[in-house]
Scaffold this motif. Structure first.
Motif, PDB file in Angstrom:
ATOM      1  N   ASP B  75       3.786  21.078  31.000  1.00 42.38           N
ATOM      2  CA  ASP B  75       3.454  20.317  29.796  1.00 42.38           C
ATOM      3  C   ASP B  75       2.899  21.215  28.697  1.00 42.38           C
ATOM      4  O   ASP B  75       2.466  20.723  27.661  1.00 42.38           O
ATOM      5  CB  ASP B  75       2.395  19.248  30.125  1.00 42.38           C
ATOM      6  N   GLY B  76       2.881  22.516  28.918  1.00 42.70           N
ATOM      7  CA  GLY B  76       2.383  23.433  27.893  1.00 42.70           C
ATOM      8  C   GLY B  76       0.889  23.617  27.941  1.00 42.70           C
ATOM      9  O   GLY B  76       0.288  24.135  27.000  1.00 42.70           O
ATOM     10  N   THR B 249       6.785  25.709  36.280  1.00 43.55           N
ATOM     11  CA  THR B 249       7.270  24.368  36.580  1.00 43.55           C
ATOM     12  C   THR B 249       6.123  23.471  37.026  1.00 43.55           C
ATOM     13  O   THR B 249       6.281  22.263  37.156  1.00 43.55           O
ATOM     14  CB  THR B 249       8.301  24.428  37.714  1.00 43.55           C
ATOM     15  N   LEU B 250       4.994  24.061  37.267  1.00 41.25           N
ATOM     16  CA  LEU B 250       3.838  23.365  37.812  1.00 41.25           C
ATOM     17  C   LEU B 250       3.411  22.193  36.923  1.00 41.25           C
ATOM     18  O   LEU B 250       3.427  22.282  35.711  1.00 41.25           O
ATOM     19  CB  LEU B 250       2.675  24.362  37.919  1.00 41.25           C
ATOM     20  N   ASP B 251       3.002  21.100  37.576  1.00 41.05           N
ATOM     21  CA  ASP B 251       2.387  19.989  36.858  1.00 41.05           C
ATOM     22  C   ASP B 251       0.900  20.035  37.195  1.00 41.05           C
ATOM     23  O   ASP B 251       0.495  19.680  38.304  1.00 41.05           O
ATOM     24  CB  ASP B 251       3.010  18.653  37.293  1.00 41.05           C
ATOM     25  N   TYR B 252       0.108  20.482  36.204  1.00 43.14           N
ATOM     26  CA  TYR B 252      -1.295  20.734  36.515  1.00 43.14           C
ATOM     27  C   TYR B 252      -2.024  19.452  36.925  1.00 43.14           C
ATOM     28  O   TYR B 252      -2.927  19.495  37.758  1.00 43.14           O
ATOM     29  CB  TYR B 252      -2.004  21.406  35.341  1.00 43.14           C
ATOM     30  N   LEU B 478       9.021  29.529  37.931  1.00 41.60           N
ATOM     31  CA  LEU B 478       9.200  30.000  36.559  1.00 41.60           C
ATOM     32  C   LEU B 478      10.190  29.102  35.835  1.00 41.60           C
ATOM     33  O   LEU B 478      11.317  28.921  36.279  1.00 41.60           O
ATOM     34  CB  LEU B 478       9.696  31.443  36.556  1.00 41.60           C
ATOM     35  N   LYS B 479       9.732  28.537  34.714  1.00 31.79           N
ATOM     36  CA  LYS B 479      10.576  27.595  33.978  1.00 31.79           C
ATOM     37  C   LYS B 479      11.134  28.251  32.722  1.00 31.79           C
ATOM     38  O   LYS B 479      12.310  28.137  32.407  1.00 31.79           O
ATOM     39  CB  LYS B 479       9.737  26.376  33.592  1.00 31.79           C
ATOM     40  N   ALA B 480      10.271  28.947  31.986  1.00 38.92           N
ATOM     41  CA  ALA B 480      10.727  29.541  30.727  1.00 38.92           C
ATOM     42  C   ALA B 480       9.872  30.765  30.408  1.00 38.92           C
ATOM     43  O   ALA B 480       8.749  30.887  30.873  1.00 38.92           O
ATOM     44  CB  ALA B 480      10.625  28.522  29.594  1.00 38.92           C
ATOM     45  N   VAL B 481      10.460  31.642  29.622  1.00 36.74           N
ATOM     46  CA  VAL B 481       9.759  32.875  29.245  1.00 36.74           C
ATOM     47  C   VAL B 481       9.741  32.972  27.731  1.00 36.74           C
ATOM     48  O   VAL B 481      10.744  32.700  27.067  1.00 36.74           O
ATOM     49  CB  VAL B 481      10.473  34.106  29.839  1.00 36.74           C
ATOM     50  N   GLY B 486       9.400  32.100  20.994  1.00 37.00           N
ATOM     51  CA  GLY B 486       9.399  30.780  21.596  1.00 37.00           C
ATOM     52  C   GLY B 486       9.920  30.839  23.026  1.00 37.00           C
ATOM     53  O   GLY B 486      10.548  31.817  23.436  1.00 37.00           O
ATOM     54  N   PHE B 487       9.670  29.747  23.762  1.00 37.43           N
ATOM     55  CA  PHE B 487      10.041  29.738  25.176  1.00 37.43           C
ATOM     56  C   PHE B 487      11.542  29.541  25.352  1.00 37.43           C
ATOM     57  O   PHE B 487      12.143  28.657  24.741  1.00 37.43           O
ATOM     58  CB  PHE B 487       9.294  28.618  25.912  1.00 37.43           C
ATOM     59  N   VAL B 488      12.128  30.387  26.158  1.00 38.58           N
ATOM     60  CA  VAL B 488      13.546  30.280  26.480  1.00 38.58           C
ATOM     61  C   VAL B 488      13.632  29.982  27.974  1.00 38.58           C
ATOM     62  O   VAL B 488      13.090  30.728  28.783  1.00 38.58           O
ATOM     63  CB  VAL B 488      14.285  31.594  26.160  1.00 38.58           C
ATOM     64  N   PRO B 489      14.313  28.857  28.344  1.00 39.32           N
ATOM     65  CA  PRO B 489      14.399  28.518  29.774  1.00 39.32           C
ATOM     66  C   PRO B 489      15.103  29.627  30.552  1.00 39.32           C
ATOM     67  O   PRO B 489      16.045  30.245  30.040  1.00 39.32           O
ATOM     68  CB  PRO B 489      15.230  27.240  29.788  1.00 39.32           C
TER      69      PRO B 489
END
Lengths: 366, 636
Positions: B75-76, B249-252, B478-481, B486-489
């Motif tokens: 969720d950022g 990918t974690l949902d805190y 790992l979802k995005a870098v 900006g974040f790239v999946p």
């Protein structure tokens, strides 16, 4: 006393070379004490210029006064030197663990710098007047006394370096006064025998350390070997043509201790390169050979003894200091005559040259 | 008129002076020639060498440490970041008496002398001009004390360094890992090429796996220094480049819910929750955890020792570093294998009279279940039913399908130190034991005992595979870098393997697992109205029944309780596992799963999050955990 025709016999070439070396010295003192943030050089430059003025006055005086007259009053002069050295030991100014100076308020006088001239004068006079001196115990006693008394007082300061510089002065005069070669051999043998004893009892810890670190600088890279290593780096990094005036990184960033003093030639070598070194070495060699000429030309043996004593002492100190400045000799607190900053050294050296020119100038007089 | 002493006949003639004069001139000329040669050697012949030495003397390259990249959840939310700490460092070259300096520092800063000496010893071989960090994260009082004693402490200075900061403290510790100075062993490996000694690198978790991305590029400043090491001017500066930011990918929210639920439940364990279609890891917890902040400043020996000698093993990542018997959970794999191999159909019935004779010996069931089909056998976890399936099957058939579900395999998760479980096969037995497989052994395997062992993570993979119809997804974090724009999946890792489970199999297993939770099955404590949770309990025994009687109720001999789950039943969005260490009852694990699932749906629907009850009994004595013991042949 000074006749007009004597002027014609002043050795202008020698004087010119001496002045040139002094000028190089002042320039290098300027460079080593230069503060880039303030854009000005240190107070040492002004001090040196003042000392040069005094030095040339002393030079003029010792040129004008007949050396034979000085010789006649050598006992008074010698007594004066001993008195000053004794005074230094009792009341002298202490700096850096040594007591070498007489405070004059505006200036600290270092009497030991005059010892070489006075010893030369004394030995020359005695050996000139007592022709058999070197064949009699009394004569030898006098020789040993004239050299030994001031040497001992200077050694007590402690200032082994300056005390040792009296030896080449004495050696040169004795050689010309007919010291038999077999005596020279005996002296050398004695020196060899004394070395281990002197090593154990005669030297301070720091002096021994300086010699061992000279033999192997890596033994003590942080302490005594440091200066020597830095001296070599300073000289070597100068290269054939040098880094340029005020551009020496070793001196400007203070990697070399007492750069304006004992190590001034290292800085000169760094900034002016091998080319500058050859030029300066040439000047010094010229001064020494030209000075020794006066010994050959001297009217009497007194003049000869005086000149060889002074010039050989000068040569010894120049050679030792320059060797040290390239890390080729153990670090010893010896200045480079004519170039190093140092008031008394400048005055005494210029006075000595006054005597040398004095002797040469009067070669035709009676 | 003076007497002419020069012409006295007793003396050597004036001419005799030519010899000493010549001698003196020669000596002087030779000495000058020697000097000339000496200077030539240094200034011309060896100039290059000395020029380099002079440059080393006054030029320094000072490394500017790059901050490591920050980490965010799906969720950022910012989970791992950096702060600037004050470090007291020492430049050995500028210190005359190292021992005295270190002693003084120990005095004024109040740091044990031995600790400082240990640091010095560790950096003994670094170049003497490179700063060694003596006190990491110094307090303002320590900095002030050092400044006040500046004259007695030459060569010491205060450096600002970016330092890893974990605002969540212990939550997610095993997942994030921790950082520390690169070890000699790491330096020797290819992954740490171009890394300087003393650099802070990832030592565990995501910090280790993605160290290269996170590390950034150190900058450098070229300065001129004087003989005292004082910086005089800057020749050039290359700013440090911060490491890449990672989105996980974690949902805190779920992670926090899972760890909080363990706290309330009062036992240790692990939980992993995956998105079955993608393999994205939503929860990855191992309890107890440690505080990675303690490592960020260079962990002190005392804390490290305490962590290592702690009987609860907080550094142990229970989710993937330990193997346990799966117990009844394995019945899911058995059901899938039997149906897909066509050994039985879902309506195949078996009569349970509290056990039965298989290969000549009596095998017990928990109770007499009467007549059951496969769905009911899953619901009631009937051993007799699965003994009878085991009797009809080859071990290699079981091995094939268990492997397809990810059991006995590495999951391929992007975390270090994963261990592989074991599902036996004839090939394995021949290689490992040099013996053929005895069909009697299959009976134990059929109920998840015998040689079968799994990691909690591999059970989560199994549930995801069952939930998505046969695709063994690769769990990944790992979802995005963010490289700066900006974040790239990042591309999703390819599934480890793929089979297509038939609709009959899917429906039978789903129904059975639905009963477990929603009828009178063993997993009813995870039931959620309207959410159609499916699940299965299991017990991993650590000691045989006989041994247990002898040992009494000592906690370290209690069973581990498993619960695997997925929800909602026919289109699962989450699938996972809860492992309860020595919690004795798999139902307690189901309660934790329920809290996670409830939180998931509440968050999804924008409802109030469920609240946990206060822990009934505060945990006073930490339980003592022995190494995992695999034993016994009893399950329920």
């Amino acid at each position: 006393m000074l006749e007009r025709r004597l002027y014609r016999h002043i050795d202008w070439l020698l004087l010119g070379a001496v002045v040139m070396l002094c000028a190089i010295g002042v320039t290098m003192i300027y460079s080593t004490t230069y503060d880039p943030t303030a854009g000005v050089a240190g107070p040492q430059v002004r001090t040196q210029l003042g000392a040069l003025v005094l030095g040339f006055i002393a030079f003029a005086v010792l040129l004008v006064v007949d050396y034979r007259w000085l010789s006649d009053s050598w006992v008074t002069i010698f007594g004066g030197l001993l008195a000053m050295l004794a005074y230094v030991l009792l009341f002298g100014v202490v700096d850096g663990g040594a007591q070498r100076w007489i405070g004059l308020g505006f200036f600290n006088l270092q009497p030991s710098e005059f010892a070489r001239i006075v010893v030369a004068l004394g030995l020359a006079t005695v050996l000139y007047h007592r022709r058999w001196a070197l064949q009699t115990p009394v004569g030898w006693l006098m020789v040993v006394g004239i050299v030994g008394a001031p040497a001992l007082l200077i050694y007590q300061q402690p200032d082994l370096g300056t005390a040792v510089t009296l030896l080449p002065v004495a050696f040169a005069i004795l050689l010309f006064a007919g010291l038999r070669l077999r005596y020279v051999a005996i002296l050398v043998a004695l020196a060899i025998l004394i070395t281990p004893v002197a090593w154990t009892y005669g030297l301070q810890d720091y002096q021994r350390q300086r010699i061992t670190s000279f033999l192997d600088p890596e033994l003590d890279p942080e302490g005594a070997g440091w200066q020597q290593r830095q001296a070599r780096i300073t000289v070597g990094s100068g290269g054939p043509l040098g880094k340029g005036f005020l551009q020496g990184t070793q001196s400007q960033y203070k990697f070399l201790p007492v750069a304006h003093n004992d190590f001034i030639f290292s800085v000169f070598a760094e900034e002016q390169g091998f080319l500058g070194v050859v030029f300066a070495l040439g000047l010094y060699l010229f001064v020494i050979l030209r000075g020794l000429d006066a010994a050959r030309l001297a009217k009497d043996r007194l003049g000869t003894y005086l000149v060889v004593g002074i010039m050989f002492g000068f040569a010894f100190q120049v050679i030792y200091n320059i060797a040290m400045s390239a890390g080729l000799a153990p670090v010893k607190g010896l200045t480079l005559p004519l170039m190093s900053a140092g008031g008394t050294s400048v005055i005494a050296t210029l006075a000595a040259f006054g005597l040398v020119l004095n002797v040469r100038m009067r070669r035709f007089t009676n | 008129m003076r007497p002419d002493l020069d012409t006295d006949p007793g003396l050597p003639a004036r001419d005799s002076m030519t010899i000493p004069l010549a001698l003196m001139r020669t000596t002087v000329v030779l000495a000058f020639a020697g000097l000339g040669v000496g200077f030539w050697l240094f200034q011309v012949a060896q100039h290059e060498k000395f020029a380099e030495l002079a440059e080393n003397n006054h030029q320094r390259t000072i490394a500017l440490s790059a901050p490591r990249g920050a980490m965010f959840d799906r969720d950022g939310r910012r989970l791992v970041e950096n702060r600037y700490s004050l470090n007291i460092s020492l430049v050995r070259e500028q210190v005359e008496d190292l021992d005295a300096t270190v002693e003084t520092l120990s005095d004024v800063a109040g740091v044990p002398l031995a600790a400082l000496e240990a640091v010095i010893e560790r950096h003994r071989r670094d170049p003497p001009y490179r700063p060694t960090v003596l006190i990491r994260d110094a307090s303002l009082a320590q900095v002030a004390a050092v400044a006040a004693h500046g004259i007695e402490l030459p060569g010491l200075f205060v450096q600002q360094l970016p330092t890893r900061h974990y605002p969540t403290n212990e939550v997610g510790a095993h997942l994030f890992g921790y950082v520390g100075e690169v070890s000699d062993a790491q330096l020797a490996s290819a992954a740490f090429e171009n890394v300087r000694s003393g650099t802070v690198v990832g030592k565990s978790g995501i910090e280790q796996t993605y160290n290269r991305l996170l590390m950034g590029t150190d900058g450098a400043r070229q300065v001129v220094v004087d003989s005292l090491g004082r910086e005089i001017e800057t020749l050039g500066e290359e700013a440090p480049l911060e490491g890449r930011q990672l989105q996980l990918t974690l949902d805190y929210d779920l992670q926090e819910a899972a760890e909080a639920a363990f706290k309330v439940a009062g036992f240790d364990g692990a939980a992993v929750v995956l998105e079955p279609d993608t393999g994205e890891v939503l929860v990855f917890a191992s309890v107890p955890a440690f505080d990675p902040n303690e490592f960020a400043m260079g962990i002190d020996g005392e804390t490290w020792g305490a962590l290592n000698s702690d009987a609860r093993l907080p550094l142990n990542n229970r989710a993937l570093q330990n193997r346990y018997p799966p117990g009844s959970i394995f019945k899911i794999a058995m059901a899938v294998a039997a149906l897909e191999e066509g050994i039985v159909d879902p309506d195949h019935k078996v009569v349970c009279n509290g056990g039965g004779f298989f290969y000549g010996s009596f095998r017990q069931c928990l109770t007499s279940h009467g007549t059951l089909d496969m769905r009911e056998a899953l619901e009631r976890s009937c051993n007799t039913y699965f003994y009878s399936l085991g009797e009809q099957m080859e071990i290699d058939q079981i091995h094939h399908w268990a492997t397809a579900l990810g059991l006995g395999e590495l999951s391929g998760i992007d975390l270090p130190f994963e261990v592989q479980g074991l599902v036996p096969s004839t090939a394995w037995k021949r290689e490992a034991r040099g013996e053929p497989w005895y069909p009697g052994e299959t009976i134990s395997v059929a109920i998840g005992q015998g040689q079968v062992t799994v990691t909690p993570l591999s059970l989560a993979v199994m549930m995801a595979t069952v939930a998505n119809g046969g695709t063994r997804v690769t769990p990944h974090l790992l979802k995005a870098v963010n490289e700066g724009n900006g974040f790239v999946p990042v591309p999703r890792p390819v599934p480890r393997s793929e089979v297509e489970l038939s609709p009959e199999t899917m429906s039978a297993v789903t129904d059975g697992l639905w009963y477990v939770v929603n009828r009178n099955g063993t997993g009813r404590r995870s039931r959620l109205e309207g959410r159609d949770v499916i699940g299965k309990t299991g017990t991993a025994q650590v000691i045989s029944l006989q041994g247990r009687e002898a040992a009494g109720d000592e906690k370290r001999f209690r069973d581990h309780g498993w619960f695997v789950f997925a929800a909602p039943a026919h289109a699962p969005e989450i699938a996972g596992v809860v492992f309860g260490e020595h919690n004795d009852q798999s139902g307690l694990s189901a309660e934790i799963a329920k809290h996670i699932i409830e939180t998931y749906f509440a968050k999804k629907d924008g409802l109030l999050r469920p609240v946990l009850p206060l822990p009934s009994t505060p945990q006073l004595v930490p339980p003592v955990v022995p190494p995992v013991v695999v034993a016994a042949n009893h399950t329920h």
